[in-house]
Structures are given as structure tokens and as C-alpha cells.
Design a protein around this motif. Sequence first.
Motif, PDB file in Angstrom:
ATOM      1  N   THR A   3      51.388  47.199  42.005  1.00  0.00           N
ATOM      2  CA  THR A   3      50.316  46.339  41.514  1.00  0.00           C
ATOM      3  C   THR A   3      49.985  45.325  42.596  1.00  0.00           C
ATOM      4  OG1 THR A   3      51.154  46.565  39.266  1.00  0.00           O
ATOM      5  CG2 THR A   3      49.612  44.779  39.659  1.00  0.00           C
ATOM      6  N   VAL A   4      48.690  45.182  42.859  1.00  0.00           N
ATOM      7  CA  VAL A   4      48.273  44.199  43.857  1.00  0.00           C
ATOM      8  C   VAL A   4      47.101  43.394  43.295  1.00  0.00           C
ATOM      9  CG1 VAL A   4      46.684  45.772  45.070  1.00  0.00           C
ATOM     10  CG2 VAL A   4      47.704  43.849  46.298  1.00  0.00           C
ATOM     11  N   THR A   5      47.113  42.096  43.557  1.00  0.00           N
ATOM     12  CA  THR A   5      45.986  41.253  43.162  1.00  0.00           C
ATOM     13  C   THR A   5      45.242  40.831  44.417  1.00  0.00           C
ATOM     14  OG1 THR A   5      47.099  40.480  41.175  1.00  0.00           O
ATOM     15  CG2 THR A   5      45.289  39.127  41.982  1.00  0.00           C
ATOM     16  N   LEU A   6      43.968  41.214  44.461  1.00  0.00           N
ATOM     17  CA  LEU A   6      43.130  40.974  45.632  1.00  0.00           C
ATOM     18  C   LEU A   6      42.169  39.823  45.368  1.00  0.00           C
ATOM     19  CD1 LEU A   6      42.172  44.714  46.062  1.00  0.00           C
ATOM     20  CD2 LEU A   6      43.936  43.504  47.337  1.00  0.00           C
ATOM     21  N   THR A   7      42.036  38.960  46.331  1.00  0.00           N
ATOM     22  CA  THR A   7      41.014  37.915  46.284  1.00  0.00           C
ATOM     23  C   THR A   7      39.792  38.415  47.035  1.00  0.00           C
ATOM     24  OG1 THR A   7      42.701  36.211  46.233  1.00  0.00           O
ATOM     25  CG2 THR A   7      40.489  35.516  46.867  1.00  0.00           C
ATOM     26  N   ILE A   8      38.641  38.400  46.354  1.00  0.00           N
ATOM     27  CA  ILE A   8      37.417  38.954  46.943  1.00  0.00           C
ATOM     28  C   ILE A   8      36.315  37.899  46.841  1.00  0.00           C
ATOM     29  CG2 ILE A   8      35.734  40.837  46.819  1.00  0.00           C
ATOM     30  CD1 ILE A   8      37.973  42.539  45.500  1.00  0.00           C
ATOM     31  N   PRO A   9      36.102  37.156  47.942  1.00  0.00           N
ATOM     32  CA  PRO A   9      35.163  36.022  47.905  1.00  0.00           C
ATOM     33  C   PRO A   9      33.735  36.401  47.529  1.00  0.00           C
ATOM     34  CG  PRO A   9      36.539  35.925  49.865  1.00  0.00           C
ATOM     35  CD  PRO A   9      36.799  37.256  49.232  1.00  0.00           C
ATOM     36  N   SER A  10      33.316  37.652  47.811  1.00  0.00           N
ATOM     37  CA  SER A  10      31.926  38.011  47.536  1.00  0.00           C
ATOM     38  C   SER A  10      31.650  38.374  46.077  1.00  0.00           C
ATOM     39  CB  SER A  10      31.470  39.139  48.472  1.00  0.00           C
ATOM     40  OG  SER A  10      32.324  40.245  48.363  1.00  0.00           O
ATOM     41  N   ILE A  11      32.658  38.290  45.217  1.00  0.00           N
ATOM     42  CA  ILE A  11      32.402  38.481  43.778  1.00  0.00           C
ATOM     43  C   ILE A  11      31.594  37.287  43.269  1.00  0.00           C
ATOM     44  CG2 ILE A  11      33.467  38.443  41.477  1.00  0.00           C
ATOM     45  CD1 ILE A  11      35.826  40.016  42.653  1.00  0.00           C
ATOM     46  N   SER A  12      30.462  37.584  42.597  1.00  0.00           N
ATOM     47  CA  SER A  12      29.653  36.482  42.076  1.00  0.00           C
ATOM     48  C   SER A  12      29.361  36.589  40.586  1.00  0.00           C
ATOM     49  CB  SER A  12      28.338  36.387  42.856  1.00  0.00           C
ATOM     50  OG  SER A  12      27.626  37.594  42.721  1.00  0.00           O
ATOM     51  N   CYS A  13      29.543  37.766  39.996  1.00  0.00           N
ATOM     52  CA  CYS A  13      29.228  37.894  38.577  1.00  0.00           C
ATOM     53  C   CYS A  13      29.941  39.115  37.996  1.00  0.00           C
ATOM     54  CB  CYS A  13      27.725  38.017  38.369  1.00  0.00           C
ATOM     55  SG  CYS A  13      27.030  39.564  38.956  1.00  0.00           S
ATOM     56  N   SER A  14      29.723  39.358  36.712  1.00  0.00           N
ATOM     57  CA  SER A  14      30.422  40.458  36.042  1.00  0.00           C
ATOM     58  C   SER A  14      29.979  41.824  36.552  1.00  0.00           C
ATOM     59  CB  SER A  14      30.214  40.377  34.529  1.00  0.00           C
ATOM     60  OG  SER A  14      28.848  40.478  34.228  1.00  0.00           O
ATOM     61  N   HIS A  15      28.764  41.893  37.097  1.00  0.00           N
ATOM     62  CA  HIS A  15      28.307  43.167  37.671  1.00  0.00           C
ATOM     63  C   HIS A  15      29.154  43.561  38.878  1.00  0.00           C
ATOM     64  CE1 HIS A  15      24.818  43.316  35.076  1.00  0.00           C
ATOM     65  NE2 HIS A  15      24.633  42.043  35.342  1.00  0.00           N
ATOM     66  N   CYS A  16      29.535  42.567  39.650  1.00  0.00           N
ATOM     67  CA  CYS A  16      30.405  42.826  40.804  1.00  0.00           C
ATOM     68  C   CYS A  16      31.716  43.450  40.322  1.00  0.00           C
ATOM     69  CB  CYS A  16      30.719  41.540  41.545  1.00  0.00           C
ATOM     70  SG  CYS A  16      29.286  40.718  42.238  1.00  0.00           S
ATOM     71  N   ILE A  17      32.277  42.888  39.277  1.00  0.00           N
ATOM     72  CA  ILE A  17      33.538  43.402  38.729  1.00  0.00           C
ATOM     73  C   ILE A  17      33.345  44.845  38.272  1.00  0.00           C
ATOM     74  CG2 ILE A  17      35.290  43.133  36.918  1.00  0.00           C
ATOM     75  CD1 ILE A  17      35.348  40.771  38.823  1.00  0.00           C
ATOM     76  N   HIS A  18      32.207  45.100  37.630  1.00  0.00           N
ATOM     77  CA  HIS A  18      31.907  46.451  37.148  1.00  0.00           C
ATOM     78  C   HIS A  18      31.815  47.435  38.312  1.00  0.00           C
ATOM     79  CE1 HIS A  18      30.325  49.558  34.490  1.00  0.00           C
ATOM     80  NE2 HIS A  18      29.417  49.792  35.409  1.00  0.00           N
ATOM     81  N   THR A  19      31.079  47.052  39.358  1.00  0.00           N
ATOM     82  CA  THR A  19      30.927  47.913  40.532  1.00  0.00           C
ATOM     83  C   THR A  19      32.270  48.193  41.181  1.00  0.00           C
ATOM     84  OG1 THR A  19      28.751  46.968  40.957  1.00  0.00           O
ATOM     85  CG2 THR A  19      29.791  48.111  42.795  1.00  0.00           C
ATOM     86  N   ILE A  20      33.049  47.154  41.377  1.00  0.00           N
ATOM     87  CA  ILE A  20      34.368  47.287  42.010  1.00  0.00           C
ATOM     88  C   ILE A  20      35.269  48.190  41.163  1.00  0.00           C
ATOM     89  CG2 ILE A  20      36.504  45.999  42.505  1.00  0.00           C
ATOM     90  CD1 ILE A  20      34.585  43.647  43.345  1.00  0.00           C
ATOM     91  N   THR A  21      35.263  47.975  39.853  1.00  0.00           N
ATOM     92  CA  THR A  21      36.106  48.782  38.962  1.00  0.00           C
ATOM     93  C   THR A  21      35.734  50.254  39.047  1.00  0.00           C
ATOM     94  OG1 THR A  21      36.366  46.918  37.461  1.00  0.00           O
ATOM     95  CG2 THR A  21      36.848  49.092  36.560  1.00  0.00           C
ATOM     96  N   THR A  22      34.418  50.544  39.009  1.00  0.00           N
ATOM     97  CA  THR A  22      33.956  51.932  39.085  1.00  0.00           C
ATOM     98  C   THR A  22      34.389  52.582  40.394  1.00  0.00           C
ATOM     99  OG1 THR A  22      32.057  51.364  37.732  1.00  0.00           O
ATOM    100  CG2 THR A  22      31.911  53.407  38.964  1.00  0.00           C
ATOM    101  N   GLU A  23      34.200  51.874  41.492  1.00  0.00           N
ATOM    102  CA  GLU A  23      34.549  52.424  42.813  1.00  0.00           C
ATOM    103  C   GLU A  23      36.052  52.657  42.944  1.00  0.00           C
ATOM    104  OE1 GLU A  23      32.689  53.425  45.410  1.00  0.00           O
ATOM    105  OE2 GLU A  23      30.830  53.003  44.350  1.00  0.00           O
ATOM    106  N   LEU A  24      36.835  51.693  42.510  1.00  0.00           N
ATOM    107  CA  LEU A  24      38.288  51.820  42.674  1.00  0.00           C
ATOM    108  C   LEU A  24      38.872  52.879  41.748  1.00  0.00           C
ATOM    109  CD1 LEU A  24      39.526  48.147  43.219  1.00  0.00           C
ATOM    110  CD2 LEU A  24      38.950  49.897  44.916  1.00  0.00           C
ATOM    111  N   MET A  25      38.320  53.007  40.542  1.00  0.00           N
ATOM    112  CA  MET A  25      38.827  54.021  39.605  1.00  0.00           C
ATOM    113  C   MET A  25      38.524  55.439  40.081  1.00  0.00           C
ATOM    114  SD  MET A  25      40.613  52.596  37.218  1.00  0.00           S
ATOM    115  CE  MET A  25      40.797  53.931  36.032  1.00  0.00           C
ATOM    116  N   SER A  26      37.581  55.566  41.025  1.00  0.00           N
ATOM    117  CA  SER A  26      37.268  56.901  41.554  1.00  0.00           C
ATOM    118  C   SER A  26      38.276  57.342  42.627  1.00  0.00           C
ATOM    119  CB  SER A  26      35.842  56.938  42.106  1.00  0.00           C
ATOM    120  OG  SER A  26      35.781  56.257  43.338  1.00  0.00           O
TER     121      SER A  26
END
Length: 69
Positions: A3-26
Amino acid sequence: MQTVTLTIPSISCSHCIHTITTELMSITGVKKVTGDEQTRTVTVEFDTPATLEIIRDVLTEINYEPSNV
Ligand SMILES: [Cu+2]
């Protein structure tokens, strides 16, 4: 399982979280992704063949480069 927790400064809203989740789950081996837009962090649970390097590369490619790994 790692398990790793990443800090990602360019996250600005819930859409960013959605995009990141979709990409990483692939990525094969990524089991779970949770994100928080307030703290700009994403926690990833993964197993082989996924690696932190692969995760980092995918995030960098989509302009969500983590600042703490
Ligand atoms: Cu956003």
C-alpha cells in the motif's frame, strides 16, 4: 500486497480522483485505489506485476505526477 499513499499536487477536484482511479485500476495488479481531493492524496493497494515505478509512470503520463515518491 503493498500500500502506498501518493501526494499529487495537480489534483484539483473529484474528477481528477475519478480519472486517476480509472487509469490506475487498468494496471494489472492494482487492487484498490482511494483518493481524497482535499489532501490531494491517492492511496493505492497493489501486488505484482504492478510496481510503484509503473504506477508513477502512468500518473506522470496523465499529468498527475506524485511529489512524494
Ligand atoms: Cu479535477
